[in-house]
Motif scaffolding. Structure first.
Motif, PDB file in Angstrom:
ATOM      1  N   LEU A  49      -6.519  41.242  60.822  1.00 51.49           N
ATOM      2  CA  LEU A  49      -8.077  41.133  61.448  1.00 51.49           C
ATOM      3  C   LEU A  49      -8.127  42.110  62.450  1.00 51.49           C
ATOM      4  O   LEU A  49      -7.164  43.123  62.775  1.00 51.49           O
ATOM      5  CB  LEU A  49      -7.827  39.654  62.228  1.00 51.49           C
ATOM      6  N   THR A  50      -9.442  42.312  63.223  1.00 53.87           N
ATOM      7  CA  THR A  50      -9.375  43.504  64.220  1.00 53.87           C
ATOM      8  C   THR A  50      -9.693  42.580  65.290  1.00 53.87           C
ATOM      9  O   THR A  50     -10.310  41.711  65.603  1.00 53.87           O
ATOM     10  CB  THR A  50     -10.840  44.188  63.717  1.00 53.87           C
ATOM     11  N   ALA A  51      -8.957  43.503  66.503  1.00 54.17           N
ATOM     12  CA  ALA A  51      -9.027  42.795  67.858  1.00 54.17           C
ATOM     13  C   ALA A  51      -9.124  43.796  68.712  1.00 54.17           C
ATOM     14  O   ALA A  51      -8.646  44.947  68.705  1.00 54.17           O
ATOM     15  CB  ALA A  51      -7.760  41.932  68.095  1.00 54.17           C
ATOM     16  N   GLU A  52      -9.780  43.433  70.122  1.00 55.52           N
ATOM     17  CA  GLU A  52      -9.852  44.381  71.118  1.00 55.52           C
ATOM     18  C   GLU A  52      -8.741  44.125  72.054  1.00 55.52           C
ATOM     19  O   GLU A  52      -8.350  43.027  72.503  1.00 55.52           O
ATOM     20  CB  GLU A  52     -10.909  44.361  71.829  1.00 55.52           C
ATOM     21  N   VAL A  53      -7.762  45.302  72.536  1.00 53.72           N
ATOM     22  CA  VAL A  53      -6.681  44.964  73.172  1.00 53.72           C
ATOM     23  C   VAL A  53      -6.654  46.161  74.353  1.00 53.72           C
ATOM     24  O   VAL A  53      -7.478  47.228  74.192  1.00 53.72           O
ATOM     25  CB  VAL A  53      -5.441  45.171  72.598  1.00 53.72           C
ATOM     26  N   THR A  54      -5.927  45.921  75.424  1.00 58.74           N
ATOM     27  CA  THR A  54      -5.590  47.102  76.424  1.00 58.74           C
ATOM     28  C   THR A  54      -4.178  47.435  76.467  1.00 58.74           C
ATOM     29  O   THR A  54      -3.416  46.483  76.602  1.00 58.74           O
ATOM     30  CB  THR A  54      -6.230  46.463  77.863  1.00 58.74           C
ATOM     31  N   CYS A  55      -4.128  48.873  76.520  1.00 61.86           N
ATOM     32  CA  CYS A  55      -2.867  49.147  76.683  1.00 61.86           C
ATOM     33  C   CYS A  55      -2.146  48.901  77.930  1.00 61.86           C
ATOM     34  O   CYS A  55      -2.600  49.492  78.933  1.00 61.86           O
ATOM     35  CB  CYS A  55      -2.756  50.628  76.171  1.00 61.86           C
ATOM     36  N   SER A  56      -0.788  48.503  77.969  1.00 61.44           N
ATOM     37  CA  SER A  56      -0.188  47.983  79.502  1.00 61.44           C
ATOM     38  C   SER A  56       0.857  49.263  79.559  1.00 61.44           C
ATOM     39  O   SER A  56       1.442  49.272  80.781  1.00 61.44           O
ATOM     40  CB  SER A  56       0.144  46.639  79.618  1.00 61.44           C
ATOM     41  N   GLY A  57       1.301  49.784  78.818  1.00 54.53           N
ATOM     42  CA  GLY A  57       2.630  50.753  79.001  1.00 54.53           C
ATOM     43  C   GLY A  57       2.920  51.464  77.432  1.00 54.53           C
ATOM     44  O   GLY A  57       2.270  51.147  76.583  1.00 54.53           O
ATOM     45  N   LEU A  58       4.068  51.880  77.537  1.00 52.97           N
ATOM     46  CA  LEU A  58       4.714  52.524  76.536  1.00 52.97           C
ATOM     47  C   LEU A  58       5.978  51.971  75.857  1.00 52.97           C
ATOM     48  O   LEU A  58       6.795  51.746  76.785  1.00 52.97           O
ATOM     49  CB  LEU A  58       4.745  54.027  76.486  1.00 52.97           C
ATOM     50  N   THR A  59       6.406  51.999  74.764  1.00 50.18           N
ATOM     51  CA  THR A  59       7.820  51.701  74.149  1.00 50.18           C
ATOM     52  C   THR A  59       8.433  53.074  74.447  1.00 50.18           C
ATOM     53  O   THR A  59       8.130  54.327  74.780  1.00 50.18           O
ATOM     54  CB  THR A  59       7.836  51.353  73.021  1.00 50.18           C
ATOM     55  N   ASN A  60       9.925  52.875  74.263  1.00 49.92           N
ATOM     56  CA  ASN A  60      10.681  54.402  74.275  1.00 49.92           C
ATOM     57  C   ASN A  60      10.303  55.237  73.197  1.00 49.92           C
ATOM     58  O   ASN A  60      10.676  56.383  73.088  1.00 49.92           O
ATOM     59  CB  ASN A  60      12.191  53.840  74.038  1.00 49.92           C
ATOM     60  N   GLU A  61       9.735  54.749  72.134  1.00 45.59           N
ATOM     61  CA  GLU A  61       9.227  55.556  71.008  1.00 45.59           C
ATOM     62  C   GLU A  61       7.790  55.929  71.238  1.00 45.59           C
ATOM     63  O   GLU A  61       7.124  56.383  70.334  1.00 45.59           O
ATOM     64  CB  GLU A  61       9.318  54.857  69.741  1.00 45.59           C
ATOM     65  N   GLY A  62       7.212  55.847  72.341  1.00 43.30           N
ATOM     66  CA  GLY A  62       5.728  56.356  72.586  1.00 43.30           C
ATOM     67  C   GLY A  62       4.833  55.510  72.114  1.00 43.30           C
ATOM     68  O   GLY A  62       3.562  55.869  72.325  1.00 43.30           O
ATOM     69  N   LYS A  63       5.097  54.331  71.609  1.00 44.46           N
ATOM     70  CA  LYS A  63       3.896  53.424  71.116  1.00 44.46           C
ATOM     71  C   LYS A  63       3.478  52.771  72.333  1.00 44.46           C
ATOM     72  O   LYS A  63       3.948  52.224  73.096  1.00 44.46           O
ATOM     73  CB  LYS A  63       4.642  52.438  70.026  1.00 44.46           C
ATOM     74  N   GLY A  64       1.858  52.389  72.302  1.00 38.41           N
ATOM     75  CA  GLY A  64       1.283  51.612  73.232  1.00 38.41           C
ATOM     76  C   GLY A  64       1.747  50.108  73.030  1.00 38.41           C
ATOM     77  O   GLY A  64       1.962  49.440  72.082  1.00 38.41           O
ATOM     78  N   ILE A  65       1.842  49.622  74.347  1.00 35.37           N
ATOM     79  CA  ILE A  65       2.210  47.868  74.331  1.00 35.37           C
ATOM     80  C   ILE A  65       0.938  47.258  74.944  1.00 35.37           C
ATOM     81  O   ILE A  65       0.203  47.693  75.688  1.00 35.37           O
ATOM     82  CB  ILE A  65       3.331  47.872  75.541  1.00 35.37           C
ATOM     83  N   ALA A  66       0.574  46.256  74.078  1.00 31.61           N
ATOM     84  CA  ALA A  66      -0.598  45.693  74.302  1.00 31.61           C
ATOM     85  C   ALA A  66      -0.259  43.854  73.803  1.00 31.61           C
ATOM     86  O   ALA A  66       0.508  43.748  73.181  1.00 31.61           O
ATOM     87  CB  ALA A  66      -1.920  45.911  73.530  1.00 31.61           C
ATOM     88  N   GLU A  67      -0.916  43.007  74.745  1.00 32.64           N
ATOM     89  CA  GLU A  67      -0.788  41.652  74.504  1.00 32.64           C
ATOM     90  C   GLU A  67      -2.039  41.159  73.620  1.00 32.64           C
ATOM     91  O   GLU A  67      -3.019  41.586  73.725  1.00 32.64           O
ATOM     92  CB  GLU A  67      -0.823  40.897  75.796  1.00 32.64           C
ATOM     93  N   TRP A  68      -1.395  40.322  72.670  1.00 29.45           N
ATOM     94  CA  TRP A  68      -2.297  39.582  71.714  1.00 29.45           C
ATOM     95  C   TRP A  68      -1.879  38.196  71.296  1.00 29.45           C
ATOM     96  O   TRP A  68      -0.749  38.142  70.631  1.00 29.45           O
ATOM     97  CB  TRP A  68      -2.424  40.570  70.461  1.00 29.45           C
TER      98      TRP A  68
END
Length: 491
Positions: A49-68
């Protein structure tokens, strides 16, 4: 080799090639997704599915963190504060998220300078400004090292490109049976044709382009993994950043090199800066690049380079730091942390070819290097002789056992320098450090997560962390190195 006239090793004037398969960059338009419920589809048992999210931070690997839906998503290419559409796929408990469209870009977002960035995967942070990359790595170290104190400001690189002194290119044929050379797409064996990697030494990429041009005008064929036919699998190039010496290693599926003399003559004519060439034979069906059989085609089979004022001989298989500019900063800080006065006995654990131990020998009373790999120990001994170092000795064996035996004999070491692999040290090694009780331990790490784990053990067993220095050894990637100084607490 073809008897027809060769057109030589001309530099390509073509624009960078693109992969047959496009992975594509995320759409950065500001138009938001349609309102309402998530768009849902199903593919081979996987709910997508497609969802809209907001990024709250980054992991140690530089990936965006978002709640869903109460779950934490890790989204590559997403930056803090950004709103975005992501494609979420779920199968059982496994959830995967990919960036589809950035709705509101962050000010730190930049257009990656590399045209292959969204396909390759070798770099992970080119969509960030250099300042944002440094902040990301600083935050990673600060968070991991929080139990031990506040780390120093990360040591960055003035020119964060062209730094790799080692590169390896894979060769194949595209759908039109044309010779291509480049890097594998992330997690695949699909070659991305490329003319230039922005973190490689530029001269190495020029040589690879010349080899591709030669292959297009000769009968030299790339190796095909599926059919087992063809000759050339990879090209490995090592560049002496200070000496200017260059090694070219052809990794082939066969030791039978037809037209060898013509090839060597033509490549040397196009690139007289090449000082040695080798043929490495790898007949195995493996992801390991180099095979065991090796033959020198031209030159002495090794190159020499200078690091921290010392000369090191580099073979095709020997380990040598990838980014010598930042390595000098890293080693300089590590030696500063040892507080050597010229009297101390230093143990260089995991010593490899002796680089950091030989640098330390310039200020120490005595250096003892210990390494399991016998070939590396042989190179360390030769490097010691090459630099006229009289106060360093290198031994093949387990460093932990070596230190336990020293302690049992009542021998002492003032400083232990440890530079373990990414997995860090094991408890057996760390306990041997505690038994030997050096006054200072300098821990050089290529993986701060395992370093933090090991520091916790040492702190629980009589040491305290006095200083932590992060170093950006691999700009444009999420990797960050860290060196920590520990001192033995007084009873």
């Amino acid at each position: 080799m073809s008897k027809r006239k060769n057109k030589g090793f001309k530099k390509s004037k073509n624009k960078p090639n693109r992969s047959e398969k496009r992975y594509g960059k995320p759409n950065s338009s500001r138009g938001g997704p349609s309102k309402g419920k998530d768009k849902t589809a199903s593919h081979r048992g996987r709910k997508t599915l497609t969802a809209e999210v907001t990024c709250s931070g980054l992991t140690n690997e530089g990936k965006g963190i978002a709640e869903w839906k109460g779950q934490q998503l890790e989204v590559p290419l997403l930056l803090p504060g950004e709103k975005a559409e992501v494609t979420v796929s779920q199968k059982g408990r496994f959830v995967n998220a990919e960036l589809k469209r950035v709705v509101h870009p962050a000010k730190e977002r930049v257009d990656p300078p590399c045209p292959y960035y969204y396909e390759c995967g070798g770099c992970q942070l080119q969509h960030m400004s250099n300042q944002a990359q440094s902040r990301c790595k600083q935050d990673t170290i600060d968070e991991l090292m929080k139990p031990f104190g506040k780390p120093e400001t990360i040591l960055t690189m003035d020119h964060p490109y062209d730094y790799r002194n080692k590169s390896h290119t894979t060769f194949g044929l595209n759908q039109n049976r044309q010779v291509i050379g480049g890097l594998y797409a992330q997690n695949t064996h699909e070659i991305i044709p490329m003319d230039r990697c922005l973190i490689h030494d530029p001269k190495a990429d020029e040589i690879v382009q010349s080899i591709k041009d030669y292959m297009k005008n000769s009968k030299m064929q790339p190796y095909n993994e599926d059919t087992g036919r063809g000759f050339l699998r990879h090209v490995l190039i090592k560049v002496g950043k200070v000496s200017g010496e260059i090694m070219v290693v052809l990794v082939a599926a066969s030791s039978e090199f037809k037209g060898k003399n013509n090839f060597v003559k033509a490549l040397r004519k196009a690139h007289p800066e090449i000082t040695t060439m080798l043929l490495n034979v790898n007949k195995r069906d493996t992801s390991v690049v180099l095979g065991n059989q090796e033959k020198v085609l031209f030159g002495k089979g090794t190159i020499t380079d200078t690091l921290c004022g010392l000369k090191f001989e580099i073979s095709a298989k020997s380990f040598y730091q990838i980014n010598p500019v930042q390595t000098e900063k890293l080693y300089g800080k590590a030696i500063e942390m040892t507080e050597l006065t010229g009297e101390e006995t230093v143990i260089d654990a995991y010593c490899g070819i002796g680089t950091i131990g030989l640098v330390a020998s310039q200020k120490a009373g005595k250096v003892i290097g210990v390494e399991l790999n016998k070939d590396a120990v042989r190179d360390a001994i030769q490097n010691s002789k090459r630099n006229g170092v009289k106060n360093a000795r290198f031994y093949q064996g387990d460093a932990g056992e070596f230190m336990v035996e020293m302690a049992a004999r009542g021998e002492k070491a003032d400083v232990v320098i440890m530079d373990p692999p990414r997995s860090g040290s094991d408890e057996a090694f760390l306990s041997s450090v505690v038994k030997l009780q050096p006054k200072r331990v300098v821990y050089v790490s290529c993986n701060p997560e395992t370093q933090a784990r090991d520091l916790e053990y040492l702190v629980k067993n009589g040491y305290e962390v006095e200083e932590i220095q992060p170093v950006d050894m691999f700009p444009q990637t999420y990797h960050v190195e860290s060196v920590a100084k520990l001192v033995l607490k007084e009873n």
